[in-house]
Motif scaffolding. Structure first.
Motif, PDB file in Angstrom:
ATOM      1  N   CYS A  77     -33.345 -34.825  69.954  1.00 15.05           N
ATOM      2  CA  CYS A  77     -32.251 -35.565  69.333  1.00 15.05           C
ATOM      3  C   CYS A  77     -31.278 -34.535  68.774  1.00 15.05           C
ATOM      4  N   ALA A  78     -30.165 -34.371  69.466  1.00 13.08           N
ATOM      5  CA  ALA A  78     -29.184 -33.366  69.057  1.00 13.08           C
ATOM      6  C   ALA A  78     -27.844 -33.670  69.695  1.00 13.08           C
ATOM      7  N   ASP A  79     -26.802 -33.195  69.048  1.00 11.43           N
ATOM      8  CA  ASP A  79     -25.477 -33.216  69.635  1.00 11.43           C
ATOM      9  C   ASP A  79     -25.496 -32.241  70.810  1.00 11.43           C
ATOM     10  N   TYR A  80     -24.850 -32.612  71.906  1.00 12.02           N
ATOM     11  CA  TYR A  80     -24.878 -31.781  73.115  1.00 12.02           C
ATOM     12  C   TYR A  80     -24.405 -30.346  72.839  1.00 12.02           C
ATOM     13  N   ALA A  81     -23.346 -30.182  72.045  1.00 17.94           N
ATOM     14  CA  ALA A  81     -22.793 -28.843  71.794  1.00 17.94           C
ATOM     15  C   ALA A  81     -23.777 -27.995  70.994  1.00 17.94           C
ATOM     16  N   ASP A  82     -24.404 -28.590  69.970  1.00 14.04           N
ATOM     17  CA  ASP A  82     -25.412 -27.871  69.182  1.00 14.04           C
ATOM     18  C   ASP A  82     -26.578 -27.470  70.078  1.00 14.04           C
ATOM     19  N   TYR A  83     -27.024 -28.394  70.905  1.00 16.85           N
ATOM     20  CA  TYR A  83     -28.144 -28.089  71.801  1.00 16.85           C
ATOM     21  C   TYR A  83     -27.795 -26.906  72.712  1.00 16.85           C
ATOM     22  N   LEU A  84     -26.626 -26.957  73.337  1.00 15.34           N
ATOM     23  CA  LEU A  84     -26.238 -25.882  74.270  1.00 15.34           C
ATOM     24  C   LEU A  84     -26.148 -24.535  73.566  1.00 15.34           C
ATOM     25  N   MET A  85     -25.672 -24.520  72.332  1.00 19.58           N
ATOM     26  CA  MET A  85     -25.536 -23.252  71.610  1.00 19.58           C
ATOM     27  C   MET A  85     -26.896 -22.678  71.200  1.00 19.58           C
ATOM     28  N   ARG A  86     -27.878 -23.534  71.011  1.00 21.19           N
ATOM     29  CA  ARG A  86     -29.226 -23.070  70.616  1.00 21.19           C
ATOM     30  C   ARG A  86     -30.139 -22.817  71.807  1.00 21.19           C
ATOM     31  N   CYS A  87     -29.788 -23.374  72.946  1.00 17.71           N
ATOM     32  CA  CYS A  87     -30.679 -23.367  74.106  1.00 17.71           C
ATOM     33  C   CYS A  87     -31.000 -21.949  74.575  1.00 17.71           C
ATOM     34  N   ARG A  88     -32.278 -21.707  74.869  1.00 14.27           N
ATOM     35  CA  ARG A  88     -32.732 -20.402  75.370  1.00 14.27           C
ATOM     36  C   ARG A  88     -33.352 -20.531  76.765  1.00 14.27           C
ATOM     37  N   GLU A  89     -33.249 -21.717  77.360  1.00 16.92           N
ATOM     38  CA  GLU A  89     -33.843 -21.943  78.681  1.00 16.92           C
ATOM     39  C   GLU A  89     -32.758 -21.922  79.743  1.00 16.92           C
ATOM     40  N   THR A  90     -33.199 -21.840  80.988  1.00 23.34           N
ATOM     41  CA  THR A  90     -32.269 -21.997  82.102  1.00 23.34           C
ATOM     42  C   THR A  90     -32.748 -23.156  82.966  1.00 23.34           C
ATOM     43  N   PHE A  91     -31.807 -23.730  83.717  1.00 23.93           N
ATOM     44  CA  PHE A  91     -32.111 -24.962  84.438  1.00 23.93           C
ATOM     45  C   PHE A  91     -31.689 -24.885  85.902  1.00 23.93           C
ATOM     46  N   ASP A  92     -32.418 -25.644  86.720  1.00 24.83           N
ATOM     47  CA  ASP A  92     -32.147 -25.747  88.160  1.00 24.83           C
ATOM     48  C   ASP A  92     -31.365 -27.006  88.490  1.00 24.83           C
ATOM     49  N   LEU A  93     -31.526 -28.038  87.658  1.00 25.44           N
ATOM     50  CA  LEU A  93     -30.835 -29.303  87.858  1.00 25.44           C
ATOM     51  C   LEU A  93     -30.343 -29.778  86.497  1.00 25.44           C
ATOM     52  N   VAL A  94     -29.034 -30.022  86.402  1.00 27.05           N
ATOM     53  CA  VAL A  94     -28.457 -30.521  85.159  1.00 27.05           C
ATOM     54  C   VAL A  94     -27.781 -31.851  85.463  1.00 27.05           C
ATOM     55  N   ILE A  95     -28.056 -32.840  84.625  1.00 26.53           N
ATOM     56  CA  ILE A  95     -27.460 -34.163  84.773  1.00 26.53           C
ATOM     57  C   ILE A  95     -26.516 -34.368  83.596  1.00 26.53           C
ATOM     58  N   LEU A  96     -25.242 -34.584  83.908  1.00 28.72           N
ATOM     59  CA  LEU A  96     -24.216 -34.786  82.887  1.00 28.72           C
ATOM     60  C   LEU A  96     -23.603 -36.169  83.052  1.00 28.72           C
ATOM     61  N   ASP A  97     -23.865 -37.024  82.098  1.00 22.25           N
ATOM     62  CA  ASP A  97     -23.276 -38.362  82.107  1.00 22.25           C
ATOM     63  C   ASP A  97     -22.755 -38.661  80.706  1.00 22.25           C
ATOM     64  N   PRO A  98     -21.744 -37.877  80.265  1.00 22.89           N
ATOM     65  CA  PRO A  98     -21.227 -38.067  78.906  1.00 22.89           C
ATOM     66  C   PRO A  98     -20.357 -39.311  78.799  1.00 22.89           C
ATOM     67  N   PRO A  99     -20.060 -39.741  77.552  1.00 24.31           N
ATOM     68  CA  PRO A  99     -19.126 -40.867  77.391  1.00 24.31           C
ATOM     69  C   PRO A  99     -17.811 -40.512  78.095  1.00 24.31           C
ATOM     70  N   TYR A 100     -17.391 -41.360  79.012  1.00 20.77           N
ATOM     71  CA  TYR A 100     -16.231 -41.045  79.858  1.00 20.77           C
ATOM     72  C   TYR A 100     -14.981 -40.698  79.069  1.00 20.77           C
ATOM     73  N   ALA A 101     -14.718 -41.445  77.999  1.00 20.61           N
ATOM     74  CA  ALA A 101     -13.469 -41.275  77.253  1.00 20.61           C
ATOM     75  C   ALA A 101     -13.350 -39.881  76.626  1.00 20.61           C
ATOM     76  N   LYS A 102     -14.479 -39.231  76.400  1.00 18.31           N
ATOM     77  CA  LYS A 102     -14.442 -37.924  75.724  1.00 18.31           C
ATOM     78  C   LYS A 102     -14.137 -36.769  76.682  1.00 18.31           C
ATOM     79  N   ARG A 103     -14.187 -37.002  77.978  1.00 21.26           N
ATOM     80  CA  ARG A 103     -13.863 -35.963  78.975  1.00 21.26           C
ATOM     81  C   ARG A 103     -14.590 -34.648  78.693  1.00 21.26           C
ATOM     82  N   LEU A 104     -15.918 -34.718  78.654  1.00 24.18           N
ATOM     83  CA  LEU A 104     -16.721 -33.563  78.251  1.00 24.18           C
ATOM     84  C   LEU A 104     -17.260 -32.723  79.403  1.00 24.18           C
ATOM     85  N   VAL A 105     -17.134 -33.189  80.647  1.00 24.99           N
ATOM     86  CA  VAL A 105     -17.768 -32.455  81.745  1.00 24.99           C
ATOM     87  C   VAL A 105     -17.261 -31.012  81.817  1.00 24.99           C
ATOM     88  N   ARG A 106     -15.943 -30.818  81.824  1.00 21.06           N
ATOM     89  CA  ARG A 106     -15.409 -29.461  81.905  1.00 21.06           C
ATOM     90  C   ARG A 106     -15.905 -28.568  80.759  1.00 21.06           C
TER      91      ARG A 106
END
Length: 168
Positions: A77-106
């Motif tokens: 349970c975390a805000d996406y930005a906080d999670y990304l800044m703390r994250c120490r793992e790497t990933f092979d598959l990332v799923i991004l389905d943010p709230p459309y109005a916020k235009r967060l994909v980029r």
């Protein structure tokens, strides 16, 4: 609608079905967790499911328990930005389905590249209201190959491959 349509989900997983084995998955705006759980059910080795909403986290935890994937899943349970800044793992598959109005994909793609969170050849599945997930950012676009783009209702599903090659 907050959940990926069945048609979109099927299209994504039929495309990725032979690439999921032993993959590390990040579902960043996990909602119900259905996309990450589908990846696990098709052979992914682990998934981190992140959502800022405590209600969504409760739903995800129930779905993880229902599918008996507790060992493979970590629910955060975390805000996406906080999670990304703390994250120490790497990933092979990332799923991004943010709230459309916020235009967060980029901004999420930019942060993931800056933080080195994508493994070479990683797949990123983006669901957005925009056809251009890079929002005109050519430098960002040059880091990815667009494998597929399709429209399902109001949503564009864009499947990207991180173009950084594996080190030998």
């Amino acid at each position: 609608f907050p959940y990926t349509s069945e048609r979109a989900k099927e299209a994504v997983f039929s495309m990725l079905q032979f690439e999921l084995r032993e993959r590390a998955v990040l579902d960043l705006f996990a909602g119900s967790g259905q996309m990450a759980l589908e990846a696990i059910s098709r052979g992914a080795k682990s998934a981190v499911l992140v959502d800022a909403s405590p209600k969504a986290i409760d739903v995800i935890k129930k779905n993880v328990a229902k599918t008996h994937f507790e060992a493979e899943c970590r629910v955060v349970c975390a805000d996406y930005a906080d999670y990304l800044m703390r994250c120490r793992e790497t990933f092979d598959l990332v799923i991004l389905d943010p709230p459309y109005a916020k235009r967060l994909v980029r901004p999420v793609l930019v942060t993931m590249l800056e933080r080195g969170l994508l493994n070479a050849g990683a797949t990123v599945v983006c669901e957005s209201a925009e056809e251009d997930v890079f929002a005109g950012d050519e430098a960002l676009a040059s880091q990815f190959e667009i494998r597929r783009r399709a429209k399902y209702g109001v949503a564009y599903v864009t499947v990207l491959r991180y173009a950084k090659e594996e080190q030998n």
